[in-house]
Every structure is written in structure tokens, then in C-alpha cells.
Design a protein around this motif. Structure first.
Motif, short mmCIF file in Angstrom:
data_model
loop_
_atom_site.label_atom_id
_atom_site.label_comp_id
_atom_site.label_asym_id
_atom_site.label_seq_id
_atom_site.Cartn_x
_atom_site.Cartn_y
_atom_site.Cartn_z
N MET A 1 5.33 -18.06 -23.77
CA MET A 1 5.55 -16.65 -23.59
C MET A 1 5.37 -16.45 -21.84
O MET A 1 4.56 -16.95 -21.19
N ARG A 2 6.48 -15.82 -21.31
CA ARG A 2 6.29 -15.67 -19.78
C ARG A 2 5.30 -14.71 -19.46
O ARG A 2 5.33 -13.69 -20.10
N THR A 3 4.67 -14.81 -18.19
CA THR A 3 3.84 -13.94 -17.59
C THR A 3 4.41 -13.66 -16.22
O THR A 3 4.52 -14.56 -15.29
N TYR A 4 4.71 -12.41 -15.99
CA TYR A 4 4.81 -11.92 -14.62
C TYR A 4 3.78 -11.06 -13.82
O TYR A 4 2.81 -10.51 -14.72
N GLY A 5 3.71 -11.50 -12.61
CA GLY A 5 2.73 -10.67 -12.00
C GLY A 5 3.25 -9.69 -10.80
O GLY A 5 4.07 -9.90 -10.22
N LEU A 6 2.53 -8.65 -10.83
CA LEU A 6 3.09 -7.56 -10.14
C LEU A 6 1.94 -6.51 -9.23
O LEU A 6 0.95 -6.42 -9.74
N VAL A 7 2.25 -6.83 -7.91
CA VAL A 7 1.42 -6.10 -6.78
C VAL A 7 1.81 -4.89 -6.82
O VAL A 7 2.82 -4.56 -6.27
N LEU A 8 1.02 -3.81 -6.87
CA LEU A 8 1.14 -2.37 -6.90
C LEU A 8 0.78 -2.08 -5.36
O LEU A 8 -0.20 -1.90 -4.91
N ALA A 9 2.16 -1.98 -4.70
CA ALA A 9 1.87 -1.85 -3.11
C ALA A 9 2.62 -0.62 -2.48
O ALA A 9 2.74 -0.65 -1.35
N GLY A 10 2.80 0.22 -3.43
CA GLY A 10 3.81 1.73 -2.91
C GLY A 10 3.04 2.81 -2.50
O GLY A 10 3.41 3.89 -2.42
N GLY A 11 1.65 2.78 -2.39
CA GLY A 11 0.79 3.83 -2.19
C GLY A 11 1.35 4.34 -0.64
O GLY A 11 1.81 3.78 0.33
N ARG A 12 0.81 5.59 -0.30
CA ARG A 12 1.32 6.45 0.86
C ARG A 12 0.14 6.03 1.83
O ARG A 12 0.46 6.28 3.08
N SER A 13 -1.14 5.53 1.70
CA SER A 13 -1.97 5.15 2.67
C SER A 13 -2.15 6.35 3.84
O SER A 13 -2.61 6.28 4.92
N SER A 14 -2.00 7.69 3.18
CA SER A 14 -2.10 8.93 3.93
C SER A 14 -3.46 8.93 4.45
O SER A 14 -3.68 9.48 5.74
N ARG A 15 -4.77 8.41 3.90
CA ARG A 15 -6.05 8.53 4.15
C ARG A 15 -6.53 7.46 5.39
O ARG A 15 -7.58 7.69 6.03
N MET A 16 -5.69 6.54 5.35
CA MET A 16 -5.80 5.41 6.33
C MET A 16 -5.62 5.78 7.85
O MET A 16 -6.36 5.62 8.64
N GLY A 17 -4.30 6.67 8.08
CA GLY A 17 -4.11 7.13 9.46
C GLY A 17 -3.88 6.25 10.42
O GLY A 17 -3.94 6.48 11.60
N LEU A 18 -3.37 4.89 9.92
CA LEU A 18 -3.34 3.72 10.90
C LEU A 18 -1.60 3.36 11.23
O LEU A 18 -1.33 2.68 12.16
N GLY A 19 -0.76 4.16 10.40
CA GLY A 19 0.71 3.94 10.57
C GLY A 19 1.24 2.64 10.09
O GLY A 19 2.29 2.06 10.43
N ILE A 20 0.42 1.93 9.08
CA ILE A 20 0.95 0.68 8.56
C ILE A 20 0.28 0.84 7.18
O ILE A 20 -0.90 1.40 6.68
N PRO A 21 1.02 0.47 6.11
CA PRO A 21 0.80 0.34 4.71
C PRO A 21 -0.68 -0.44 4.47
O PRO A 21 -0.77 -1.47 5.05
N LYS A 22 -1.45 0.15 3.72
CA LYS A 22 -2.84 -0.54 3.52
C LYS A 22 -2.61 -2.00 3.12
O LYS A 22 -3.45 -2.82 3.61
N PRO A 23 -1.58 -2.29 2.10
CA PRO A 23 -1.85 -3.69 1.57
C PRO A 23 -1.64 -4.60 2.79
O PRO A 23 -1.78 -6.10 2.81
#
Length: 223
Positions: A1-23
Motif C-alpha cells: 500500500m502506498r504512503t504519501y507524506g504531507l507537510v501542512l505549511a499553509g498557515g498565515r504566520s500572523s503572530r510571527m510578524g516577520l514577513g516570511i512564512p513560518k516553515p
């Protein structure tokens, strides 16, 4: 059975405030996105990234999947995109293992433990001290495809935890990890203070260098 891996990287990073996506921020000299991918890579057949800025998140060995609808959809949007993508590849049974892109201390054995006793009717979800970690889970084909029926509108998307709890699922308990802040391998970086702590921990001598994980044996069984 095939296994796929997904990184969930679509957050808004609003609390980081650095202008770059957290991941894309580095911990221990390695982007958190690449740390998450390294956790998945030895035990999956293909790598996927849920993100709405494909050019920023492009990696040679991964497919970037934008959300299927506009607006901020949360991790449910990423699951829907992955469900549609995997369904188009094959009608055979498969499973999808998800990890967040802002969690730099994931357990080395996360994927093997989530899939080792996987039931085709159950979602396997990680937990620490009884607290579910909904973004760290293994979704069998039918459970994942049922996410395609979830309505996503202008209002806030339903919590991922509720999507798991209303489906057959099994909790996979993980221990505390000395290398992680507060002993929490699911510690996620939301604020500049979190980032500072993660970076300090990664070079303290107790931190886990994700690069060592490439030496792990591949426990994935052939399809």
C-alpha cells in the motif's frame, strides 16, 4: 500500500510578524519545512506540501498543493487538496501521513509508529500526555476522501480535531522528548519568542539535529 507524506505549511504566520512564512524559518540552521520533510522522507512514497505560495515552498522532491478554495482554510484545506491529488493518482488503498511545517522537534519514529499498526478504517493520531496532536496523523484512503465532502466557506473552517473525533480513530501515545522545549516533541513555533526558544534548544547540546535522521533505516514496506 502506498504512503504519501504531507507537510501542512499553509498557515498565515500572523503572530510571527516577520514577513516570511513560518516553515521557511530556520531552526538549527535548517528550515522547519525541511525538518518536517526529513521526518517523513524515509517512510513515504511521495512528499507533498500544502502551501499557497508554490514558488516559495518549491522543493525538487515534493509536489506543492495550493488550497482548493480561496481564503484561509486551515489544515482542512490542505487535507482536501491532498485528498483530491491522491485520489487522481490511484483507486488502490493508500494512506496519507500529515505533519505540521512549524514543529521542528518531531519524534524520529513518528511515521513508523503511526503506520505500523494502521487500520484501513481508522485514523491514527499522535498524542502527548493524552493531548491529541491532530496535525500529526495517518489517514486511510476512505477517511481522507470523506474530507472532500466538508463544506468550506467564508467562515472559519471546522477544527481538524473534530474531523478526526467524528471518525473511527486510534490514539498513538508518544513520550516526552528531552531534546524539545518543555519536553514536548510537538512544540510548534507561533511567535518570535517560540522561535528564539527553539533555536536556543537546537544548539544547546540537548537539541536534535534533523540531519541525523537521514541515517534512519527505511521502514516503509514495498507496495
Amino acid at each position: 500500500m502506498r504512503t504519501y507524506g504531507l507537510v501542512l505549511a499553509g498557515g498565515r504566520s500572523s503572530r510571527m510578524g516577520l514577513g516570511i512564512p513560518k516553515p521557511l524559518l530556520a531552526v538549527g540552521g535548517i528550515a522547519m519545512l525541511d525538518r518536517a520533510m526529513a521526518c517523513l522522507r524515509p517512510n513515504v512514497d511521495a512528499l507533498l506540501i500544502s502551501a499557497n505560495e508554490p514558488a516559495l515552498f518549491a522543493r525538487p522532491e515534493a509536489t506543492v498543493l495550493p488550497d482548493p478554495e480561496t481564503g484561509y482554510l486551515g489544515p482542512i484545506g490542505g487535507l482536501k487538496a491532498a485528498a483530491a491529488f491522491c485520489r487522481a493518482l490511484s483507486d488502490e488503498p493508500f494512506r496519507l501521513v500529515t505533519v505540521p511545517g512549524d514543529t521542528p522537534f518531531l519524534p524520529i519514529d513518528l511515521v513508523p509508529r503511526l503506520v505500523s499498526e494502521a487500520d484501513l478504517d481508522e485514523v491514527q493520531v499522535a498524542a502527548l500526555s493524552g493531548r491529541l496532536q491532530p496535525t500529526c496523523a495517518a489517514w486511510p484512503r476512505d477517511a481522507l476522501l470523506s474530507i472532500l465532502d466538508v463544506e468550506l466557506g467564508a467562515a472559519r473552517s471546522p477544527p481538524l480535531r473534530s474531523m478526526i473525533e467524528i471518525r473511527p480513530h486510534r490514539v498513538v501515545a508518544f513520550p516526552h522528548q528531552a531534546s524539545a522545549p518543555y519536553g514536548d516533541p510537538f512544540f510548534n513555533v507561533n511567535t518570535p519568542e517560540d522561535l528564539k526558544l527553539a533555536r536556543e534548544r537546537s544548539v544547546s547540546g540537548d537539541g536534535d539535529d534533523i540531519r541525523a535522521r537521514s541515517d534512519l533505516p527505511n521502514t516503509r514496506k514495498a507496495p
